[in-house]
Write a protein that holds these residues in place. Structure first.
Motif, PDB file in Angstrom:
ATOM      1  N   LEU A 110       0.803  -1.221   0.000  1.00 60.15           N
ATOM      2  CA  LEU A 110       0.000   0.000   0.000  1.00 60.15           C
ATOM      3  C   LEU A 110       0.840   1.278   0.000  1.00 60.15           C
ATOM      4  CD1 LEU A 110      -3.039  -0.945   2.266  1.00 60.15           C
ATOM      5  CD2 LEU A 110      -2.891  -0.863  -0.230  1.00 60.15           C
ATOM      6  N   TYR A 113       2.258   1.544  -3.478  1.00 58.24           N
ATOM      7  CA  TYR A 113       1.207   1.867  -4.448  1.00 58.24           C
ATOM      8  C   TYR A 113       0.776   3.324  -4.343  1.00 58.24           C
ATOM      9  CZ  TYR A 113      -3.410   2.428  -6.406  1.00 58.24           C
ATOM     10  OH  TYR A 113      -4.475   2.927  -7.117  1.00 58.24           O
ATOM     11  N   ALA A 117       1.232   6.096  -7.186  1.00 58.27           N
ATOM     12  CA  ALA A 117       0.025   6.649  -7.797  1.00 58.27           C
ATOM     13  C   ALA A 117      -0.052   8.159  -7.594  1.00 58.27           C
ATOM     14  CB  ALA A 117      -1.210   5.969  -7.224  1.00 58.27           C
ATOM     15  N   ALA A 163      -2.249   0.029 -10.019  1.00 53.74           N
ATOM     16  CA  ALA A 163      -2.799  -1.163  -9.353  1.00 53.74           C
ATOM     17  C   ALA A 163      -2.551  -2.419 -10.187  1.00 53.74           C
ATOM     18  CB  ALA A 163      -4.291  -0.978  -9.104  1.00 53.74           C
ATOM     19  N   ALA A 166       0.907  -3.384  -9.566  1.00 52.70           N
ATOM     20  CA  ALA A 166       1.042  -4.054  -8.260  1.00 52.70           C
ATOM     21  C   ALA A 166       0.665  -5.527  -8.369  1.00 52.70           C
ATOM     22  CB  ALA A 166       0.173  -3.361  -7.219  1.00 52.70           C
ATOM     23  N   THR A 232      -9.612  -1.316  -9.791  1.00 44.03           N
ATOM     24  CA  THR A 232      -8.424  -0.860  -9.051  1.00 44.03           C
ATOM     25  C   THR A 232      -8.386  -1.482  -7.666  1.00 44.03           C
ATOM     26  OG1 THR A 232      -8.407   1.241 -10.261  1.00 44.03           O
ATOM     27  CG2 THR A 232      -7.218   1.166  -8.166  1.00 44.03           C
ATOM     28  N   LEU A 236      -5.681  -4.402  -6.313  1.00 43.25           N
ATOM     29  CA  LEU A 236      -4.884  -4.233  -5.091  1.00 43.25           C
ATOM     30  C   LEU A 236      -5.135  -5.365  -4.103  1.00 43.25           C
ATOM     31  CD1 LEU A 236      -5.065  -0.399  -4.388  1.00 43.25           C
ATOM     32  CD2 LEU A 236      -3.039  -1.738  -4.964  1.00 43.25           C
TER      33      LEU A 236
END
Length: 248
Positions: A110, A113, A117, A163, A166, A232, A236
């Motif tokens: 997280l 990410y 982002a 995402a 990821a 998204t 994740l």
């Protein structure tokens, strides 16, 4: 040092933030210039005696030049930078260091990410402001409300792209493999969009700014935004679940 600060420092000190911001700012400044002087550019490289005559450029053409480059080269830079942050299992020493200090993969994924982002959205915003200014100076005014809605759509698409990166990082190993898988998935969506013409696919958000400033109806954008937000969150969640089960 928290993982949030670690990700921020890694983004700044490795000059990856400069790469993202620089790419979008460059296209924001040069896109309207290209639209304004495209006829002269083509005339300068054309065959002697051949005259190139194009329709007079409109303000929407300046934004179109920006979004065209941003949705291709800009997206490539974003995915590469995000892959370098999210593919932490590619470096065994780093993976061991991080995984032995947190309870689950979410605590690692997280921050990486959200920082990636946020950098991508900031770069898109900076590039849009530059394109807006250059377009106003060279070509004329733009519908502000539609431009801002298009910016929000583009920001949501970049959040989706990170995402996807990821999830690719959780499935593959290595920065190159992660970036390649993410770009392949995004390209497949673009091809599906081109073949089917479905108006609510996530890729439509990448070009929403041009569509809106041209005054075209925003057909499918609300549904596309809702689907992209759901995808998204799903990407994740899947990235966290797969990473939690991965063996070092």
């Amino acid at each position: 040092m928290t993982l949030w600060r670690l990700e921020w420092l890694r983004l700044v000190r490795t000059r990856r933030l400069v790469a993202i911001l620089g790419a979008y700012l460059f296209f924001g400044l040069t896109g309207p210039l290209t639209a304004r002087y495209l006829d002269r550019i083509l005339g300068g490289i054309g065959t002697e005696g051949v005259r190139v005559q194009l329709p007079a450029p409109t303000p929407a053409d300046g934004i179109a030049q920006f979004t065209g480059n941003a949705s291709q080269i800009g997206l490539l830079v974003v995915v590469l930078v995000a892959a370098s942050a999210l593919a932490f299992d590619a470096r065994r020493e780093m993976a061991v260091f991080l995984r032995t200090r947190v309870r689950g993969a979410a605590a690692v994924i997280l921050p990486a990410y959200l920082v990636s982002a946020a950098a991508a959205v900031s770069a898109l915003t900076l590039g849009t402001l530059a394109a807006w200014y250059e377009t106003a100076v060279l070509l004329g005014g733009l519908p502000v409300a539609r431009l801002l809605v298009g910016l929000a759509c583009g920001a949501l698409f970049l959040a989706f792209a990170v995402a996807v990166t990821a999830l690719a990082a959780a499935i593959t190993r290595g920065v190159a493999a992660t970036a390649g898988a993410a770009l392949a998935a995004l390209l497949a969506l673009a091809v599906a969009d081109g073949l089917t013409g479905v108006p609510w696919l996530p890729t439509r958000l990448a070009g929403a700014m041009e569509t809106l400033v041209r005054g075209e109806p925003a057909t499918g954008l609300p549904a596309g935004a809702a689907l992209t937000a759901a995808l998204t969150a799903g990407a994740l969640a899947a990235a966290v679940a797969v990473s939690d089960r991965r063996e070092l």
